[in-house]
Design an enzyme around this catalytic site. Structure first.
Site, PDB file in Angstrom:
ATOM      1  N   GLU A 191      27.984  21.073 -25.488  1.00  0.00           N
ATOM      2  CA  GLU A 191      27.068  21.044 -24.355  1.00  0.00           C
ATOM      3  C   GLU A 191      27.692  21.580 -23.071  1.00  0.00           C
ATOM      4  O   GLU A 191      27.015  22.213 -22.258  1.00  0.00           O
ATOM      5  CB  GLU A 191      26.585  19.606 -24.130  1.00  0.00           C
ATOM      6  CG  GLU A 191      25.439  19.475 -23.150  1.00  0.00           C
ATOM      7  CD  GLU A 191      24.841  18.090 -23.143  1.00  0.00           C
ATOM      8  OE1 GLU A 191      23.890  17.864 -22.378  1.00  0.00           O
ATOM      9  OE2 GLU A 191      25.321  17.223 -23.908  1.00  0.00           O
ATOM     10  N   ASP A 192      28.987  21.350 -22.876  1.00  0.00           N
ATOM     11  CA  ASP A 192      29.617  21.652 -21.590  1.00  0.00           C
ATOM     12  C   ASP A 192      30.634  22.781 -21.621  1.00  0.00           C
ATOM     13  O   ASP A 192      31.263  23.072 -20.596  1.00  0.00           O
ATOM     14  CB  ASP A 192      30.306  20.392 -21.046  1.00  0.00           C
ATOM     15  CG  ASP A 192      29.314  19.300 -20.692  1.00  0.00           C
ATOM     16  OD1 ASP A 192      28.127  19.609 -20.531  1.00  0.00           O
ATOM     17  OD2 ASP A 192      29.727  18.132 -20.587  1.00  0.00           O
TER      18      ASP A 192
END
Length: 247
Positions: free
Chosen positions: A66-67
């Site tokens: 996600e990051d």
């Protein structure tokens, strides 16, 4: 991990740590700490409740998809489909849609218990460090935690996690009055009269003495004495030191 799974091969956890460190390199949290500290904290919570190595690996890696720019296929290739799927599910499952009395069965993904535990651990560490979040967002996170995450943790049999989530949220929603608030602020202002290099030392000393006093009256008297003595202290600290000439 060794306490709960003494015979487990922990090499995969070491590899997951290295992988998380690689992809989160240069990222920091709002506190200024390296982002990896969050991954380690989540993994530790997951390990403490007895989850197996695959789940601890997923906890270490729970934010890399996600990051960061890490491709999901890389996780599958290095750690297997089980870990890769856990990481993917942690990012997509909506815990707000789960009735607390149905947890963890209602997490409509494979490995539902593991996904729930990682999400709860993630929120627990975020609540432990919520002081670094903007005040308005603190309130929203605390409200969601006390209404959604704490009941889910309790329903999943994680009583200690549930209790800590509830207490951390309640501290944000209903903060206890600080009996030292006014005097602490006044002492901090008084240090501005002192030379810059000396302020931190005297602030720490005054606040330590203040915290040791048992009543509001004694704290007020101490603050008044500091107020009267600070101008003289400031002059003393600013006075040049006289040294004996060398012979």
């Amino acid at each position: 991990m060794r306490a709960h799974h003494p015979a487990a091969d922990l090499a995969s956890i070491e590899l997951a740590h290295e992988e998380a460190a690689r992809w989160h390199e240069g990222q920091t949290r709002r506190s200024g700490d390296p982002y990896l500290t969050h991954c380690l904290a989540v993994a530790r919570i997951v390990a403490d409740v007895g989850m197996p190595p695959t789940v601890v690996c997923a906890a270490l890696l729970h934010d890399v998809i996600e990051d960061t720019l890490c491709p999901p296929s890389r996780l599958a290739g290095q750690f297997g489909l089980c870990v890769a799927q856990l990481v993917a599910d942690v990012s997509t499952v909506d815990l707000r849609a789960i009735p607390p009395d149905a947890a963890p069965r209602s997490v409509q993904r494979p490995h539902s218990e593991a996904v729930l535990v990682i999400r709860l651990a993630d929120r627990l560490h975020n609540m432990r460090t919520i002081e670094f979040v903007a005040a308005a967002k603190q309130y929203g996170k605390a409200r969601e935690t006390i209404e959604v995450f704490a009941p889910l943790a309790r329903a999943a049999g994680l009583a200690d996690v549930s209790r800590e989530l509830h207490d951390l949220s309640a501290a944000v929603l209903q903060p206890a009055p600080n009996p030292y608030a006014v005097t602490t602020r006044l002492l901090a202002l008084l240090t501005l009269l002192l030379p810059g290099a000396q302020r931190a030392r005297w602030r720490q000393e005054w606040q330590a003495e203040l915290a040791a006093l048992p009543t509001r009256r004694t704290r007020a008297c101490f603050t008044f004495r500091v107020l009267l003595s600070t101008p003289h202290l400031s002059m003393t600290l600013r006075r040049p030191v006289c040294r004996e000439p060398r012979r």
